[in-house]
Design an enzyme around this catalytic site. Sequence first.
Site, PDB file in Angstrom:
ATOM      1  N   CYS A 129       7.046  -6.213  -8.860  1.00 40.70           N
ATOM      2  CA  CYS A 129       6.687  -7.428  -8.562  1.00 40.70           C
ATOM      3  C   CYS A 129       7.883  -7.974  -9.364  1.00 40.70           C
ATOM      4  O   CYS A 129       8.128  -7.175 -10.521  1.00 40.70           O
ATOM      5  CB  CYS A 129       5.230  -8.018  -9.031  1.00 40.70           C
ATOM      6  SG  CYS A 129       5.230  -9.687  -9.146  1.00 40.70           S
ATOM      7  N   ILE A 189       3.303   7.520  -5.386  1.00 40.73           N
ATOM      8  CA  ILE A 189       4.216   6.339  -5.458  1.00 40.73           C
ATOM      9  C   ILE A 189       3.752   5.187  -4.403  1.00 40.73           C
ATOM     10  O   ILE A 189       2.862   5.210  -3.945  1.00 40.73           O
ATOM     11  CB  ILE A 189       5.414   6.494  -3.919  1.00 40.73           C
ATOM     12  CG1 ILE A 189       4.850   7.272  -2.906  1.00 40.73           C
ATOM     13  CG2 ILE A 189       6.371   7.397  -4.372  1.00 40.73           C
ATOM     14  CD1 ILE A 189       5.431   6.854  -1.499  1.00 40.73           C
TER      15      ILE A 189
HETATM   16  C1  LIG Z   1      -4.174  -1.655   2.050  1.00 44.61           C
HETATM   17  C2  LIG Z   1      -2.980  -1.468   1.074  1.00 44.61           C
HETATM   18  C3  LIG Z   1      -3.759  -2.065   0.117  1.00 44.61           C
HETATM   19  C4  LIG Z   1      -3.244  -1.980  -0.760  1.00 44.61           C
HETATM   20  N1  LIG Z   1      -3.095  -2.320  -2.499  1.00 44.61           N
HETATM   21  C5  LIG Z   1      -2.077  -1.897  -2.740  1.00 44.61           C
HETATM   22  C6  LIG Z   1      -2.805  -2.518  -4.842  1.00 44.61           C
HETATM   23  O1  LIG Z   1      -3.316  -3.829  -5.387  1.00 44.61           O
HETATM   24  N2  LIG Z   1      -2.043  -2.646  -5.999  1.00 44.61           N
HETATM   25  C7  LIG Z   1      -1.264  -1.153  -6.253  1.00 44.61           C
HETATM   26  O2  LIG Z   1      -1.354  -0.673  -6.810  1.00 44.61           O
HETATM   27  N3  LIG Z   1      -1.074  -0.617  -4.875  1.00 44.61           N
HETATM   28  C8  LIG Z   1      -1.989  -0.929  -3.545  1.00 44.61           C
HETATM   29  N4  LIG Z   1      -1.578   0.075  -2.531  1.00 44.61           N
HETATM   30  C9  LIG Z   1      -0.469   0.980  -2.329  1.00 44.61           C
HETATM   31  C10 LIG Z   1      -1.436   2.204  -2.380  1.00 44.61           C
HETATM   32  O3  LIG Z   1      -2.088   2.523  -3.980  1.00 44.61           O
HETATM   33  C11 LIG Z   1      -0.339   3.914  -2.553  1.00 44.61           C
HETATM   34  O4  LIG Z   1       0.294   3.508  -3.856  1.00 44.61           O
HETATM   35  C12 LIG Z   1       0.605   4.010  -1.468  1.00 44.61           C
HETATM   36  O5  LIG Z   1      -0.969   3.590  -0.474  1.00 44.61           O
HETATM   37  C13 LIG Z   1       0.698   5.203  -1.459  1.00 44.61           C
HETATM   38  O6  LIG Z   1      -0.548   6.370  -0.853  1.00 44.61           O
HETATM   39  P1  LIG Z   1      -1.244   6.025   0.599  1.00 44.61           P
HETATM   40  O7  LIG Z   1      -0.219   7.103   1.682  1.00 44.61           O
HETATM   41  O8  LIG Z   1      -2.584   7.448   0.259  1.00 44.61           O
HETATM   42  O9  LIG Z   1      -2.234   5.288   1.305  1.00 44.61           O
HETATM   43  C14 LIG Z   1      -2.245  -0.480  -0.642  1.00 44.61           C
HETATM   44  C15 LIG Z   1      -2.043   0.260  -0.311  1.00 44.61           C
HETATM   45  C16 LIG Z   1      -3.074   0.020   1.145  1.00 44.61           C
HETATM   46  C17 LIG Z   1      -2.412   0.455   2.357  1.00 44.61           C
END
Ligand SMILES: Cc1cc2nc3c(=O)[nH]c(=O)nc-3n(C[C@H](O)[C@H](O)[C@H](O)COP(=O)(O)O)c2cc1C
Length: 295
Positions: A129, A189
């Site tokens: 942010c 990440i």
């Molecule tokens: C729909 C969605 C919402 C997410 N919301 C947040 C969030 O509120 N806060 C945060 O730190 N990361 C958020 N993320 C990031 C995930 O926590 C994670 O870091 C990222 O998706 C990589 O992991 P993945 O490939 O297994 O999804 C979000 C990811 C997705 C796909």
Amino acid sequence: MNFAGIELSGSIVNASGTFDAIAARRAFGDALLASFPFAAFVSKTVTLEPRQGNPPPRLWELGAGMLNSIGLPNKGLNRFLAEDLPQLAELPVPLIVNVMGSAPQDVARLVAAFGAREEVAALELNVSCPNVTTGLLMGADPGETAALLDVVRSQTAKPLIVKLTPNCASPGEVAAAAEQHGADAVSLINTVRGMAMHPRRPREPWLGGGTGGMSGPAVRAIALAQVREVRRRVRLPILGMGGVQSGRHARELLDAGADLVAVGTESFRDPLAGSRIAAELLEIDANSGMIGVTA
Ligand SMILES: Cc1cc2nc3c(=O)[nH]c(=O)nc-3n(C[C@H](O)[C@H](O)[C@H](O)COP(=O)(O)O)c2cc1C
């Protein structure tokens, strides 16, 4: 196992924002509590004030993952404390609350409020942010991350996990700054910035937010490289995530240097992905004789 002082029954947790435990409890009832798919629950990002999030459309499917521009909608600190915290405290696993603010003082208020609650085991700081004063992404610049920790560290004795963004010159440098300024762990990440063009309107992006965050299998190679880079820079425990879909993928992140693994996008396809991946990991480790070495 123990991660940054948090006692856990397994090596797989959820990635913030990708598993709504309150909605899942409504859908599955107490069966969810009897076989909760994760060893800890990480909340979606909470901010001081309520946020509406970004205008639609908010999702775009990619060949190997997705783009989201959800924009962190949430009910804000006070309603989260009153409405969500009591429900999340009923989960059978430790609760990690993810917070974000646009100034270090905002993050400090969130950390102090959650730090005072015994239901909360640890805090994850979402630093993806911009700082309203400097305009710099708090987690993209080591100096910003250091300054943030200098303000928030004194607000709680609970573990602080800094969630690193891949959208910066050197996640290793940012992790080193976090370590030197009192973080207890890092997670990485977060999503990788990306964009999709509108299929029918020339020169317009599809997502309401313009750009979005890429997640899923497409980012797994980036996660592996960045976890290894960060492992070489810090001694802090690492929560690794990015595109994990199987026990094999979890093992690879652990081998690259993570101590704990989070499953994100895969839970949208299969809400029980966390349990399945944890079981697959145990089997892989049992077959390779690693059980007992890592436990
Ligand atoms: C729909 C969605 C919402 C997410 N919301 C947040 C969030 O509120 N806060 C945060 O730190 N990361 C958020 N993320 C990031 C995930 O926590 C994670 O870091 C990222 O998706 C990589 O992991 P993945 O490939 O297994 O999804 C979000 C990811 C997705 C796909």
